[in-house]
Design a protein around this motif. Structure first.
Motif, mmCIF file in Angstrom:
data_model
loop_
_atom_site.group_PDB
_atom_site.id
_atom_site.type_symbol
_atom_site.label_atom_id
_atom_site.label_comp_id
_atom_site.label_asym_id
_atom_site.label_seq_id
_atom_site.Cartn_x
_atom_site.Cartn_y
_atom_site.Cartn_z
ATOM 1 N N ALA A 63 36.096 -27.173 86.883
ATOM 2 C CA ALA A 63 37.357 -27.177 87.424
ATOM 3 C C ALA A 63 37.515 -27.765 88.738
ATOM 4 N N HIS A 64 36.328 -27.522 89.527
ATOM 5 C CA HIS A 64 35.932 -28.200 90.796
ATOM 6 C C HIS A 64 35.775 -29.935 90.596
ATOM 7 N N THR A 65 35.188 -30.003 89.689
ATOM 8 C CA THR A 65 34.907 -31.631 89.426
ATOM 9 C C THR A 65 36.459 -32.552 88.917
ATOM 10 N N ILE A 66 37.130 -31.410 88.109
ATOM 11 C CA ILE A 66 38.128 -32.335 87.667
ATOM 12 C C ILE A 66 39.099 -32.635 88.863
ATOM 13 N N ARG A 67 39.108 -31.760 89.799
ATOM 14 C CA ARG A 67 40.062 -31.929 90.852
ATOM 15 C C ARG A 67 40.062 -33.227 91.661
ATOM 16 N N TYR A 68 38.696 -33.789 91.653
ATOM 17 C CA TYR A 68 38.789 -35.055 92.395
ATOM 18 C C TYR A 68 39.710 -36.153 91.541
ATOM 19 N N LYS A 69 39.992 -35.977 90.650
ATOM 20 C CA LYS A 69 40.931 -36.946 89.693
ATOM 21 C C LYS A 69 42.171 -37.137 90.579
ATOM 22 N N GLU A 70 42.423 -36.123 91.325
ATOM 23 C CA GLU A 70 43.859 -36.088 92.079
ATOM 24 C C GLU A 70 43.585 -37.390 93.090
ATOM 25 N N LEU A 71 42.489 -37.805 93.501
ATOM 26 C CA LEU A 71 42.278 -38.868 94.195
ATOM 27 C C LEU A 71 42.289 -40.114 93.528
ATOM 28 N N GLY A 72 42.325 -39.978 92.414
ATOM 29 C CA GLY A 72 42.341 -41.333 91.533
ATOM 30 C C GLY A 72 41.066 -42.007 91.257
ATOM 31 N N ILE A 73 39.953 -41.457 91.878
ATOM 32 C CA ILE A 73 38.747 -42.092 91.714
ATOM 33 C C ILE A 73 38.027 -41.941 90.654
ATOM 34 N N LYS A 74 36.791 -42.708 90.314
ATOM 35 C CA LYS A 74 35.684 -42.344 89.424
ATOM 36 C C LYS A 74 35.255 -41.143 89.412
ATOM 37 N N THR A 75 35.118 -40.254 88.359
ATOM 38 C CA THR A 75 34.715 -38.888 88.630
ATOM 39 C C THR A 75 33.810 -38.468 87.395
#
Ligand code: ELE
Length: 281
Positions: free
Chosen positions: A161-173
């Protein structure tokens, strides 16, 4: 396309020097087996244990084969970090990456400054290598947002869930754990897997199953990958990989360098037998 990224092993000879020819053979094989991007000087590549000169050499050996490269430049010596970023500026690569300054107890704004400084010098996108279990620092989505210039993240973190949240920034995750490869390949931009050094074809197969919607087969394969990966832990994951590449991929990637100690012959034999049995190879 969902990407398979391998943090490449750093091949050493008996004298503890990097063997460039072995790097090239290894990269060629990984690409042939479906790996898309090579991550240089990561954890598996013993990045924190390499000198500045060795880090540069690794980049150039990999670049002799492919420019699909992410170059990890992190160090506690800021001058060296920026020299490596500048070195990368003269080369065609996908991105530079860094873990945060570890070891010291520092306030968050020092971490923000560290990454901002890298961004100000780099002409390539800057990726965050977040590995709180190793560095003791968690740069979560909010801190990444504060840094402002992060264009991608490799989160080595069992908390998906921690990893998924970076997608809020629209960056490669990407998540950096083998046992989350099925999830990473399903909903993130891909996976970063050290075990891809010795079983790249299994991760390619996993991606194929997912693409075809065959999730039952994907899950069975993920469990097999986990069992193999788990087998290496008592032998030292990184040290094990040198021997497993040789046995399972069929070419020499040299030996580990202390503090990653080489394994005794009987241990290697035992490990290889166990892995072959699970893999059926
Ligand atoms: C993994 C780490 C995790 C792969 C790298 C990687 O090597 O740079 O020991 O499995 O927690 O994230 O190697 O290591 P373990 O990204």
């Amino acid at each position: 396309m969902v990407e398979i990224i391998v943090p490449i092993l750093t091949p050493f000879n008996e004298k503890g020097e990097i063997d460039g020819e072995k790097v090239k053979t290894h990269v060629e094989n990984l690409l042939k087996k479906g790996v898309d991007i090579i991550f240089v000087n990561g954890t598996t590549g013993v990045g924190p244990a390499l000198s500045k000169d060795e880090k540069r050499k690794m980049l150039d050996y990999v670049l002799d084969v492919t420019n699909k490269v992410i170059f990890q430049v992190g160090s506690l010596n800021m001058k060296e970090v920026l020299e490596l970023v500048n070195y990368a500026n003269d080369r065609d690569i996908i991105a530079v990456a860094s873990y945060p300054p570890y070891y010291f107890s520092i306030p968050k704004d020092f971490i923000v400054k560290y990454f901002k400084e890298i961004c100000s010098v780099s002409k390539h996108p800057v990726y965050l290598y977040n590995y709180p279990g190793a560095t003791g620092k968690d740069i979560d989505v909010n801190l990444a947002k504060e840094i402002g210039c992060i264009k991608g993240v490799k989160d080595t973190n069992p908390d998906f869930a921690h990893t998924i949240r970076y997608k809020e920034l629209g960056i490669k995750t990407y998540n950096g754990l083998e046992n989350l490869a099925i999830a990473s390949l399903s909903i993130l931009d891909g996976t970063v897997v050290g075990a891809g050094n010795y079983m790249p074809e299994l991760f390619s197969q996993l991606r194929e199953y997912i693409k075809a919607g065959d999730m039952r087969k994907a899950l069975d394969l993920q469990l097999k990958i986990d069992e193999i990966d788990g087998t290496t832990i008592p032998y030292g994951k990184i040290s094990s990989m040198y021997y497993l590449v040789k046995e399972l991929q069929g070419y020499d990637v040299g030996v580990p360098r202390p503090p990653m100690y080489p394994l005794e012959e009987n241990k290697v034999k035992e490990l290889v037998e166990k892995v072959r049995k699970i893999w059926n190879k």
